[in-house]
Write a protein that holds these residues in place. Structure first.
Motif, PDB file in Angstrom:
ATOM      1  N   CYS A  61       0.672  -1.152  -0.075  1.00 22.18           N
ATOM      2  CA  CYS A  61      -0.158   0.138   0.330  1.00 22.18           C
ATOM      3  C   CYS A  61       0.763   1.337  -0.135  1.00 22.18           C
ATOM      4  O   CYS A  61       1.866   1.918   0.745  1.00 22.18           O
ATOM      5  CB  CYS A  61      -0.838  -0.037   0.993  1.00 22.18           C
ATOM      6  N   GLY A  62       0.220   2.468  -0.710  1.00 18.25           N
ATOM      7  CA  GLY A  62       0.823   3.384  -1.161  1.00 18.25           C
ATOM      8  C   GLY A  62       0.360   4.441  -0.011  1.00 18.25           C
ATOM      9  O   GLY A  62      -0.311   4.035   1.206  1.00 18.25           O
ATOM     10  N   GLU A  63       1.363   5.467   0.473  1.00 21.43           N
ATOM     11  CA  GLU A  63       0.616   6.321   1.220  1.00 21.43           C
ATOM     12  C   GLU A  63      -1.010   6.935   1.407  1.00 21.43           C
ATOM     13  O   GLU A  63      -1.813   6.454   2.028  1.00 21.43           O
ATOM     14  CB  GLU A  63       1.462   7.683   1.362  1.00 21.43           C
ATOM     15  N   PHE A  64      -1.039   6.866   0.850  1.00 22.85           N
ATOM     16  CA  PHE A  64      -2.992   8.003  -0.309  1.00 22.85           C
ATOM     17  C   PHE A  64      -3.737   6.377   0.085  1.00 22.85           C
ATOM     18  O   PHE A  64      -5.207   6.519   0.486  1.00 22.85           O
ATOM     19  CB  PHE A  64      -2.912   8.159  -1.602  1.00 22.85           C
ATOM     20  N   ARG A  65      -3.026   5.638  -0.205  1.00 22.76           N
ATOM     21  CA  ARG A  65      -4.711   3.944   0.507  1.00 22.76           C
ATOM     22  C   ARG A  65      -4.243   3.818   2.086  1.00 22.76           C
ATOM     23  O   ARG A  65      -5.067   3.209   2.228  1.00 22.76           O
ATOM     24  CB  ARG A  65      -3.782   2.768  -0.737  1.00 22.76           C
ATOM     25  N   MET A  66      -2.756   4.278   2.345  1.00 20.02           N
ATOM     26  CA  MET A  66      -2.952   3.500   3.657  1.00 20.02           C
ATOM     27  C   MET A  66      -4.051   5.055   4.562  1.00 20.02           C
ATOM     28  O   MET A  66      -4.453   4.395   6.056  1.00 20.02           O
ATOM     29  CB  MET A  66      -1.958   3.794   4.304  1.00 20.02           C
ATOM     30  N   MET A  67      -3.857   6.349   3.509  1.00 23.63           N
ATOM     31  CA  MET A  67      -4.493   7.145   4.584  1.00 23.63           C
ATOM     32  C   MET A  67      -6.475   6.835   4.488  1.00 23.63           C
ATOM     33  O   MET A  67      -6.945   7.071   4.788  1.00 23.63           O
ATOM     34  CB  MET A  67      -4.274   8.272   4.092  1.00 23.63           C
ATOM     35  N   TRP A  68      -6.647   6.203   3.237  1.00 28.07           N
ATOM     36  CA  TRP A  68      -7.553   6.175   2.519  1.00 28.07           C
ATOM     37  C   TRP A  68      -8.438   4.819   3.387  1.00 28.07           C
ATOM     38  O   TRP A  68      -9.336   5.371   3.775  1.00 28.07           O
ATOM     39  CB  TRP A  68      -7.807   6.336   1.059  1.00 28.07           C
ATOM     40  N   ARG A  69      -7.596   4.072   3.572  1.00 28.05           N
ATOM     41  CA  ARG A  69      -8.251   2.749   3.474  1.00 28.05           C
ATOM     42  C   ARG A  69      -7.616   2.560   5.062  1.00 28.05           C
ATOM     43  O   ARG A  69      -8.631   1.861   6.206  1.00 28.05           O
ATOM     44  CB  ARG A  69      -7.742   1.654   3.124  1.00 28.05           C
ATOM     45  N   ILE A  70      -6.941   2.924   5.931  1.00 24.87           N
ATOM     46  CA  ILE A  70      -6.484   2.499   7.678  1.00 24.87           C
ATOM     47  C   ILE A  70      -6.938   3.903   7.873  1.00 24.87           C
ATOM     48  O   ILE A  70      -8.055   4.315   9.146  1.00 24.87           O
ATOM     49  CB  ILE A  70      -5.263   2.417   7.764  1.00 24.87           C
ATOM     50  N   ALA A  71      -6.199   5.546   8.027  1.00 25.67           N
ATOM     51  CA  ALA A  71      -6.442   6.738   8.877  1.00 25.67           C
ATOM     52  C   ALA A  71      -7.665   7.278   8.611  1.00 25.67           C
ATOM     53  O   ALA A  71      -8.112   7.554   9.863  1.00 25.67           O
ATOM     54  CB  ALA A  71      -5.277   7.869   8.429  1.00 25.67           C
ATOM     55  N   ILE A  72      -8.234   7.004   7.905  1.00 22.21           N
ATOM     56  CA  ILE A  72      -9.645   7.819   7.529  1.00 22.21           C
ATOM     57  C   ILE A  72     -10.672   7.096   8.425  1.00 22.21           C
ATOM     58  O   ILE A  72     -11.789   7.732   9.155  1.00 22.21           O
ATOM     59  CB  ILE A  72     -10.086   8.081   5.988  1.00 22.21           C
ATOM     60  N   PRO A  73     -10.493   6.200   8.008  1.00 23.62           N
ATOM     61  CA  PRO A  73     -12.281   5.345   9.074  1.00 23.62           C
ATOM     62  C   PRO A  73     -11.426   4.881  10.303  1.00 23.62           C
ATOM     63  O   PRO A  73     -12.885   4.776  10.371  1.00 23.62           O
ATOM     64  CB  PRO A  73     -11.366   3.640   8.352  1.00 23.62           C
ATOM     65  N   LEU A  74     -11.025   5.062  10.500  1.00 20.39           N
ATOM     66  CA  LEU A  74     -10.577   4.946  12.729  1.00 20.39           C
ATOM     67  C   LEU A  74     -10.300   6.435  12.837  1.00 20.39           C
ATOM     68  O   LEU A  74      -9.933   6.591  13.753  1.00 20.39           O
ATOM     69  CB  LEU A  74      -8.932   4.380  12.326  1.00 20.39           C
ATOM     70  N   SER A  75     -10.243   7.485  11.843  1.00 15.65           N
ATOM     71  CA  SER A  75     -10.411   8.775  12.840  1.00 15.65           C
ATOM     72  C   SER A  75     -11.989   9.238  12.329  1.00 15.65           C
ATOM     73  O   SER A  75     -11.611  10.496  12.346  1.00 15.65           O
ATOM     74  CB  SER A  75      -9.535   9.450  12.208  1.00 15.65           C
ATOM     75  N   LYS A  76     -13.141   8.376  12.115  1.00 21.12           N
ATOM     76  CA  LYS A  76     -14.677   8.913  11.802  1.00 21.12           C
ATOM     77  C   LYS A  76     -14.985  10.520  12.743  1.00 21.12           C
ATOM     78  O   LYS A  76     -15.330  10.612  12.625  1.00 21.12           O
ATOM     79  CB  LYS A  76     -15.211   8.289  11.835  1.00 21.12           C
ATOM     80  N   ALA A  77     -14.040  10.295  14.134  1.00 27.86           N
ATOM     81  CA  ALA A  77     -15.198  10.510  15.434  1.00 27.86           C
ATOM     82  C   ALA A  77     -14.706  12.461  15.009  1.00 27.86           C
ATOM     83  O   ALA A  77     -15.151  13.212  14.898  1.00 27.86           O
ATOM     84  CB  ALA A  77     -14.884  10.000  17.232  1.00 27.86           C
ATOM     85  N   VAL A  78     -13.585  12.296  15.180  1.00 29.52           N
ATOM     86  CA  VAL A  78     -12.565  13.435  14.925  1.00 29.52           C
ATOM     87  C   VAL A  78     -12.740  14.196  13.564  1.00 29.52           C
ATOM     88  O   VAL A  78     -13.475  16.013  14.081  1.00 29.52           O
ATOM     89  CB  VAL A  78     -10.429  14.176  14.953  1.00 29.52           C
ATOM     90  N   ILE A  79     -12.448  13.193  12.919  1.00 30.95           N
ATOM     91  CA  ILE A  79     -12.948  14.639  11.158  1.00 30.95           C
ATOM     92  C   ILE A  79     -15.061  14.432  11.354  1.00 30.95           C
ATOM     93  O   ILE A  79     -15.197  15.852  10.848  1.00 30.95           O
ATOM     94  CB  ILE A  79     -12.699  13.404  10.850  1.00 30.95           C
ATOM     95  N   ALA A  80     -15.484  13.884  12.168  1.00 30.99           N
ATOM     96  CA  ALA A  80     -16.982  14.405  12.481  1.00 30.99           C
ATOM     97  C   ALA A  80     -16.754  15.869  13.116  1.00 30.99           C
ATOM     98  O   ALA A  80     -17.292  16.701  12.633  1.00 30.99           O
ATOM     99  CB  ALA A  80     -17.788  13.258  13.041  1.00 30.99           C
ATOM    100  N   VAL A  81     -16.235  15.651  14.315  1.00 29.04           N
ATOM    101  CA  VAL A  81     -15.620  17.018  15.348  1.00 29.04           C
ATOM    102  C   VAL A  81     -15.032  18.055  14.420  1.00 29.04           C
ATOM    103  O   VAL A  81     -16.630  19.274  14.761  1.00 29.04           O
ATOM    104  CB  VAL A  81     -14.703  16.527  16.627  1.00 29.04           C
ATOM    105  N   VAL A  82     -14.052  17.917  13.634  1.00 32.01           N
ATOM    106  CA  VAL A  82     -12.998  19.172  13.071  1.00 32.01           C
ATOM    107  C   VAL A  82     -14.677  19.565  12.085  1.00 32.01           C
ATOM    108  O   VAL A  82     -15.161  20.818  11.464  1.00 32.01           O
ATOM    109  CB  VAL A  82     -12.233  18.868  12.686  1.00 32.01           C
TER     110      VAL A  82
END
Length: 293
Positions: free
Chosen positions: A181-202
């Protein structure tokens, strides 16, 4: 022996908490209820009450809402604010998440200088005149872009998102990198799904900021037909009518206070409706941020 703050509260303590919370709740809800009640007040009742606000109108009517939502300045400004809020929030979240993720990765080229530039905005904020000249030079005067681009990225939100990404388990990224996986795919598949709470708050912070856009609209928007709801609300409160000339003045069949409060409620309700849907994410994001420090 447990510390005092872990002991079961006494009856007196619980009673005091209830009284304090009830008082705070009443202090918050009373003005809102007063605005709703006044917006439903008819002219006859307004004359009988000497033009004062009412909490429970004896003969509620929706004529004030029918007046302001009959296709005039208020309806147009609400649609403008919705468009600015949706577009601005989406673009701001994209930029904040991308920048926050990039700054959270170790070894990113130019990461530290970029982070220092982001943090420097906390100390050095542009004044009103430099900001206006910059917007003017970019040709954004009297355009909706002037209400989005200058405030597209908030440094505090970037720091919050970056800190959240940094606290994600590094083993997940290492395993994904071993799978190709590249950085973009890791962000899309790992970082964002695990960060829904903070993204919703922001996202909620951004949405409230865009919906409440007022000062920038006063500075950059000269055409009254492009004003968002907050500017139109000010015009109704202070002038008694919208400045476009297309709306009838607040006289004739309805009291001024009823129409003013109706515009106020109209400006509050759309963003207020977003809170129940984001409440669980908001609570989880705040708690997670507090736990992870």
């Amino acid at each position: 022996m447990r510390p005092p703050w872990m002991e079961r509260p006494t009856i007196a303590g619980r009673t005091l908490k209830f009284v304090v919370l009830a008082a705070i709740t009443l202090a918050v809800l009373y003005p809102f209820g007063l605005a709703v009640g006044t917006s439903l007040m008819g002219r006859a009742e307004s004359i009988a009450n000497g033009g004062s606000y009412v909490l429970w109108p004896s003969h509620p009517t929706f004529e004030a809402y029918e007046l302001i939502l009959s296709g005039g300045a208020v309806t147009r400004s609400v649609l403008i604010s919705i468009g600015i809020t949706v577009t601005g929030t989406a673009l701001s979240l994209i930029c904040t998440v991308f920048l926050g993720y990039a700054l959270s990765r170790r070894g990113m080229l130019g990461g530290k200088p970029i982070l220092l530039m982001v943090l420097a905005t906390f100390l050095f904020t542009p004044g009103m005149i430099p900001s206006y000249l910059m917007v003017k030079e970019l040709g954004m005067i009297d355009t909706y872009q002037s209400l989005i681009v200058p405030v597209l990225v908030n440094a505090f939100n970037v720091v919050v998102v970056r800190s959240f990404f940094q606290n994600l388990p590094e083993e997940l990224f290492e395993a994904a990198r071993m799978d190709g996986c590249g950085e973009f795919r890791m962000m899309w598949r790992i970082a964002i799904p695990l960060s829904k709470a903070v993204i919703a708050v922001v996202g909620l912070f951004y949405a409230v900021s865009y919906w409440n856009t007022f000062f920038n609209a006063i500075l950059y928007i000269n055409d009254p037909t492009k004003h968002p709801i907050q500017v139109v609300l000010r015009q109704y409160i202070f002038r008694g009518t919208a400045a476009t000339g297309s709306d009838v003045a607040i006289v004739r069949d309805l009291p001024a206070s009823s129409v003013q409060m109706a515009v106020l409620i109209t400006a509050l309700v759309p963003i207020l409706l977003a809170y129940p849907f984001l409440q669980k994410y908001f609570t989880k994001g705040v708690l997670t941020g507090a736990i992870k420090g």
